[in-house]
Design a protein around this motif. Structure first.
Motif, mmCIF file in Angstrom:
data_model
loop_
_atom_site.group_PDB
_atom_site.id
_atom_site.type_symbol
_atom_site.label_atom_id
_atom_site.label_comp_id
_atom_site.label_asym_id
_atom_site.label_seq_id
_atom_site.Cartn_x
_atom_site.Cartn_y
_atom_site.Cartn_z
ATOM 1 N N ASP A 1 0.825 -1.204 0.000
ATOM 2 C CA ASP A 1 0.000 0.000 0.000
ATOM 3 C C ASP A 1 0.863 1.261 0.000
ATOM 4 O O ASP A 1 0.540 2.248 -0.667
ATOM 5 C CB ASP A 1 -0.919 0.015 1.218
ATOM 6 C CG ASP A 1 -2.120 -0.898 1.041
ATOM 7 O OD1 ASP A 1 -2.380 -1.299 -0.113
ATOM 8 O OD2 ASP A 1 -2.790 -1.218 2.034
ATOM 9 N N LEU A 2 1.964 1.230 0.756
ATOM 10 C CA LEU A 2 2.849 2.398 0.803
ATOM 11 C C LEU A 2 3.439 2.681 -0.568
ATOM 12 O O LEU A 2 3.482 3.829 -1.017
ATOM 13 C CB LEU A 2 3.955 2.167 1.825
ATOM 14 C CG LEU A 2 4.952 3.321 2.014
ATOM 15 C CD1 LEU A 2 4.233 4.583 2.451
ATOM 16 C CD2 LEU A 2 6.034 2.932 3.011
ATOM 17 N N ALA A 3 3.902 1.626 -1.243
ATOM 18 C CA ALA A 3 4.467 1.811 -2.582
ATOM 19 C C ALA A 3 3.409 2.320 -3.551
ATOM 20 O O ALA A 3 3.650 3.242 -4.345
ATOM 21 C CB ALA A 3 5.068 0.502 -3.079
ATOM 22 N N SER A 4 2.227 1.702 -3.499
ATOM 23 C CA SER A 4 1.156 2.105 -4.406
ATOM 24 C C SER A 4 0.718 3.537 -4.149
ATOM 25 O O SER A 4 0.574 4.344 -5.083
ATOM 26 C CB SER A 4 -0.035 1.157 -4.253
ATOM 27 O OG SER A 4 -1.116 1.555 -5.055
ATOM 28 N N LEU A 5 0.529 3.870 -2.884
ATOM 29 C CA LEU A 5 0.075 5.215 -2.542
ATOM 30 C C LEU A 5 1.131 6.256 -2.838
ATOM 31 O O LEU A 5 0.819 7.374 -3.285
ATOM 32 C CB LEU A 5 -0.319 5.275 -1.066
ATOM 33 C CG LEU A 5 -1.644 4.610 -0.705
ATOM 34 C CD1 LEU A 5 -1.818 4.568 0.805
ATOM 35 C CD2 LEU A 5 -2.808 5.353 -1.345
#
Length: 651
Positions: free
Chosen positions: A204-208
């Motif tokens: 999620d951190l990478a995507s966000l």
């Protein structure tokens, strides 16, 4: 030699830019690092044995070779009762036509009494998940007919417990009546619940981070397009928005509200996927105008418009076909653009730092398009998340640096080319300002002469000639001499001579008496009385003419805003040790608070005047080493205060 020095300077500039880019990529890779250890495990004959796999510090990527049962919705009871043998999974050429619904089954053999979790996306279109015979998740409505089928997709995390037997049965049921492709299992990850949560947080951190960064760039370029009205910035904004939505995890999980219709989600995703290559190529074409013929650009843009319309109106069954066709239609424009950019640099026979940044960004973006086209049908991760957003991020950074550097170079060249015209404009502005000031200075003695001439004429016409009449004539003569002296100085200036103001001892008393003599007739026109106070204070060092002009301008302003009142001129040498403090006070209407901050600005006037009087007064007072300010203003009147150095305090 000069060319070698230029290349050396460009290299020195390029190295810091490359370093910054590497740091940004390193940060992104760090955010996208995932778990420290990922192991690949593969089921055999529908059985996944993890008894020998230590998942306490690892996450297992489970190969999607599950048992597949097409056109049947089986449960644990059905498998316990015995059903047919599994067939090759959906999407395999040996499987024949794509099934509209089916069942996937996996038996996990683990150590007893252990807790695990799997995370994945639901099978496209609709999914129902069973663990050991219990339904644990549902996306949409799984059915064996189109009427009852309701599509939906989403991210899912399924808890598992091995129990005393150490076996866990996982069943996926799916149905698909809205698309020609059958359902297939998305990448599935298995580990302890703690590791799975950490894994999801990393993803999620990478995507966000990537998609949110692209959204920020979208807003920035959109603002640039609105302010500068340039199509390139608008295309940049649109491409950044589409790249952000290209990440299906960001679109489904974070961007759209929970419960959003699958049809809307799917159309948005397919529209973005279909148009991205074409929009990127249009963007590159706008960065290199003239490299592709205008007719071909119009045809390409029209094809993109048709593709967008088709993704909105056609049934979802055909959207993949539209997407594929849009990508194929972009190929001719891509080759023409590459050839045009290459020919552009060959014709210029130069390659500067801004060219390296722009060409590097374009190359990275084109490479990301080609890589996504090559792997989109072979990798579930590429088909859902894409490669282009990363290329777009690098492209944005390089293009932003190129635009900034090009703007700076153009600004320097423009500044150099127009330096002479700006100098002439400044000279003209200075001359015009000088003429305004001269006109204002000439008007003052003329006003005094006119006032005293009218007063004297009135006395003579009525036969009331008194002792004041000769004094009036003296004032007229004095002002006429002062006017002549000003004209002489103007002529000296026009012939290139200089005549600076002479500073000497000025007696305050006689100065104030001269002010009263000159200004009394003007004040009488508005029925105002002019009073003096403090004429016996210490002498000052300054220019008689400049100080006289300051008083006259201040009295004229006070008289303009006062009717049937009193205007008082005062001087005091006790308030400040090195300065004499002068005040011009009236009982007029005061100065509006909105106008007060601007009254000393050249050309500003709140009553239709020239807007030069107070600015001239301030310059004259500052030339004497003093200050001029509004000490008080209001409905009861205004007080202007200024200071002039005493004679003994003069430098």
């Amino acid at each position: 030699m000069l060319a070698e020095k230029s290349r050396g300077r460009n290299l020195q500039r390029l190295l810091p830019a490359a370093a910054v880019l590497l740091v940004i990529l390193a940060v992104h890779l760090f955010l996208e690092r995932g778990p420290d250890h990922v192991v690949e495990i593969r089921p055999v004959d529908g059985m996944l044995d993890i008894t020998g796999v230590d998942l306490s510090h690892e996450v297992a990527n489970v190969d999607n070779s599950w048992d597949f049962y097409p056109n049947a919705l089986y449960t644990s009871a059905d498998f316990a009762a015995g059903v047919g043998r599994p067939v090759p999974e959906a999407g395999d050429p040996d499987a024949g036509s794509e099934p509209r619904y089916g069942t996937y089954r996996l038996i996990i053999k683990a150590r007893p009494e252990q807790y695990y979790a799997i995370c994945s996306y639901s099978i496209d279109y609709s999914t129902r998940v069973f663990v050991n015979g219990t339904e644990v998740a549902s996306f949409g409505t799984v059915a064996d007919n189109a009427a009852a089928h309701v599509p939906q997709v989403g991210s899912m995390t399924i808890p598992l417990y091995s129990g005393a037997s150490g076996e866990v049965e996982v069943i996926y049921q799916f149905s698909n009546f809205v698309h020609r492709d059958g359902g297939f299992i998305q990448p599935t990850y298995l580990s302890t619940p703690q590791n799975i949560e950490a894994f999801k947080a990393d993803n999620d951190l990478a995507s966000l981070s990537l998609s949110s960064g692209l959204l920020v760039l979208f807003l920035y370029f959109l603002l640039c397009a609105a302010l500068q009205r340039r199509g390139t910035f608008l295309l940049l904004a649109v491409c950044c928005l589409m790249m952000a939505l290209r990440d299906q995890n960001f679109l489904v999980v974070h961007a759209l509200p929970p419960g959003t219709s699958w049809y809307l989600t799917y159309r948005i995703f397919m529209t973005v996927t279909a148009l991205l290559p074409g929009m990127v190529l249009l963007l590159l074409g706008s960065l290199y105008p003239g490299t592709v013929k205008k007719r071909l650009t119009i045809l390409h843009a029209a094809a993109m418009g048709i593709a967008a319309a088709l993704t909105v109106v056609l049934p979802t069954f055909w959207l993949v076909t539209v997407c594929t066709a849009a990508w194929i239609c972009a190929i001719p424009y891509l080759f023409c653009l590459i050839w045009g950019i290459t020919r552009h640099y060959l014709r210029r026979k130069s390659f500067q730092l801004v060219d390296a940044l722009a060409a590097g960004g374009a190359a990275m973006l084109i490479l990301s398009i080609l890589m996504e086209a090559a792997y989109v049908n072979n990798s579930s991760a590429v088909s859902h998340y894409g490669i282009m957003p990363r290329g777009m991020l690098i492209f944005d950074l390089l293009i932003a640096a190129s635009i900034s550097l090009r703007a700076r170079e153009q600004e320097a060249a423009l500044s150099e080319s127009r330096s002479r015209s700006e100098l002439l404009e400044r000279m003209n502005a200075m001359n015009l300002d000088f003429l305004h000031q001269v006109a204002h200075e000439l008007k003052t003695p003329l006003t005094v002469i006119s006032g005293y001439a009218q007063l004297t004429g009135l006395q003579m016409s009525t036969g009331h000639i008194s002792s004041e009449t000769p004094e009036n004539l003296k004032v007229i003569r004095s002002e006429a001499l002062r006017l002549a002296d000003m004209v002489t100085k103007l002529l000296e200036y026009s012939y290139g001579k200089t005549s600076e103001a002479q500073f000497a001892t000025v007696e305050v008393g006689p100065l104030l008496e001269s002010v009263r003599a000159i200004c009394t007739p003007m004040c009488l026109k508005n029925s105002n009385r002019l009073d003096l106070s403090g004429g016996t204070c210490a002498d000052v060092c300054g220019s008689w003419e400049l100080l006289l002009q300051v008083f006259i301008n201040l009295v004229i302003n006070a008289n303009r805003h006062t009717q049937d009142g009193v205007i008082t001129i005062s001087a005091s040498d006790r308030e400040r040790r090195e300065h004499v403090v002068f005040r011009v006070e009236d009982t007029g209407s005061g100065i509006d608070s909105a106008q007060l901050p601007h009254i000393f600005e050249k050309g500003y006037s709140g009553d239709g005047g020239s807007g030069l009087g107070l600015s001239i007064c301030r310059e004259a007072v500052e030339a004497h080493g003093g200050i001029l300010e509004v000490e008080r203003t209001g409905p009861d009147g205004t007080v202007f205060m200024f200071t002039v150095r005493k004679k003994e305090a003069a430098p």
